[in-house]
Scaffold this motif. Structure first.
Motif: not given
Length: 260
Positions: A66-95
Motif C-alpha cells: 500500500g505504501m509503495a503504490y500510494s507513493l508511486s501513484e503520487c509521483f508517477s501520475r503523469g504517466f498514468d494520465s499520459f493518454s490525454s497528452l498524446v490525444a490532445g497533441g500536448g506531447f509535441d510541446r514536450l518534445l
C-alpha cells in the motif's frame, strides 16, 4: 533535480489553492482502502490463518504494498494520465523542450492527496510490526525499506509501460489495470497461496514476489539458503525500471504527431 523540485512546488501550490477540496480528497484516500483491509481482517477472524500465514504477517505485506503504490501513484501520475497528452497533441510541446521527456511527464502531474493512503498504510505497518515477534536488526530494517522502494519501482515501471502503449493506441488500455490494481491486490498476499503459473509470472516477469513475499521470508527468519540473496531481492523492483524506460524511448522514437 532542481527542475523536478520546481515541478513539485508549482503543482503543490496549485492544488493547495482549494484546501478544503484537497483535505477532503486526502481523507477519502485514507478511508477508502480501509474497506479492503476490513475484508482481510474479517477473513482472518473467520479462518484464523491462510496457508500457514497469520493475520499480522499478511498485514505487513498489505501495508508495504500500500505504501509503495500510494507513493508511486503520487509521483508517477503523469504517466498514468499520459493518454490525454498524446490525444490532445500536448506531447509535441514536450518534445521541443530541451529536457528529458521522462522528467517532463513525471513533472506534469502529482497527486498529493495520495498522502492519505500513505498515512493509512503507515499506521497499519506500525501496528503489524508491533505485533510481529521479529528480532530486528539494521539489515532487516534496510530490507523493509528496500521492499517499499522496490514496490515503487515496479508500479512506476508499469505506469511507464502503460503510457508507452499510447504511442500506438493513442488512448490508454484499461487492460493495463490488471497489472496495476490487480498486481497491487495480488502482492498484498503471500505468493505461495497462488498457482505455480501465477507465482512464476509475478516473480520473473513482473517481480512483485521479489519485493513482498521473498524478502518477508528473510524478515521472518524463514529463509532457505543465502539470507543476503533474500535481502537483496527487492532491488529487482528497481531494475525493472530499466527495460520499462528502454521501451519508453523506443516508443518516443516511433511517435508520430497527432497533427492537431
Amino acid at each position: 533535480m532542481s527542475l523536478y523540485m520546481k515541478y513539485v512546488s508549482i503543482l503543490l501550490k496549485s492544488q493547495m489553492q482549494y484546501r478544503a477540496s484537497f483535505w477532503l480528497l486526502t481523507l477519502g484516500q485514507c478511508l477508502t482502502p480501509l474497506t479492503v483491509f476490513a475484508g482481510v481482517y474479517f477473513m482472518f477472524a473467520r479462518f484464523g490463518q491462510l496457508k500457514g500465514w497469520d493475520f499480522f504477517e499478511v498485514t505487513l505485506l498489505f501495508a508495504v504494498v500500500g505504501m509503495a503504490y500510494s507513493l508511486s501513484e503520487c509521483f508517477s501520475r503523469g504517466f498514468d494520465s499520459f493518454s490525454s497528452l498524446v490525444a490532445g497533441g500536448g506531447f509535441d510541446r514536450l518534445l521541443v523542450r530541451p529536457r528529458n521527456t521522462v522528467l517532463q511527464v513525471l513533472g506534469s502531474r502529482f497527486e498529493f492527496n495520495r498522502v492519505g493512503r500513505l498515512l493509512q498504510s503507515a499506521i497499519i505497518l506500525v501496528w503489524a510490526l508491533y505485533h510481529l515477534p521479529v528480532e530486528w536488526s539494521a539489515m532487516k530494517a534496510l530490507t523493509l525499506l528496500f521492499m517499499i522502494a522496490g514496490g515503487i519501482g515496479i508500479f512506476s515501471g508499469i505506469f511507464i509501460l502503460t503510457a508507452t502503449l499510447c504511442f500506438w493506441t493513442v488512448q490508454g488500455l484499461e487492460i493495463a489495470n490488471i497489472l496495476t490494481d490487480g498486481g497491487r491486490e495480488m502482492a498484498q498476499y503471500p505468493l505461495n497461496i497462488y498457482r505455480r503459473g501465477v507465482t512464476v509470472f509475478f516473480t520473473f516477469v513482473i517481480p512483485f514476489g521479489c519485493v513482498s513475499y521473498l524478502p518477508l521470508q528473510y524478515i521472518l527468519d524463514r529463509v532457505q539458503g543465502s539470507a543476503l540473496l533474500y535481502m537483496l531481492m527487492p532491488l529487482a523492483g528497481i531494475l525493472f525500471l530499466v527495460p520499462c524506460l528502454l521501451v519508453w524511448h523506443i516508443g518516443v522514437r516511433h511517435y508520430r504527431s497527432t497533427g492537431s
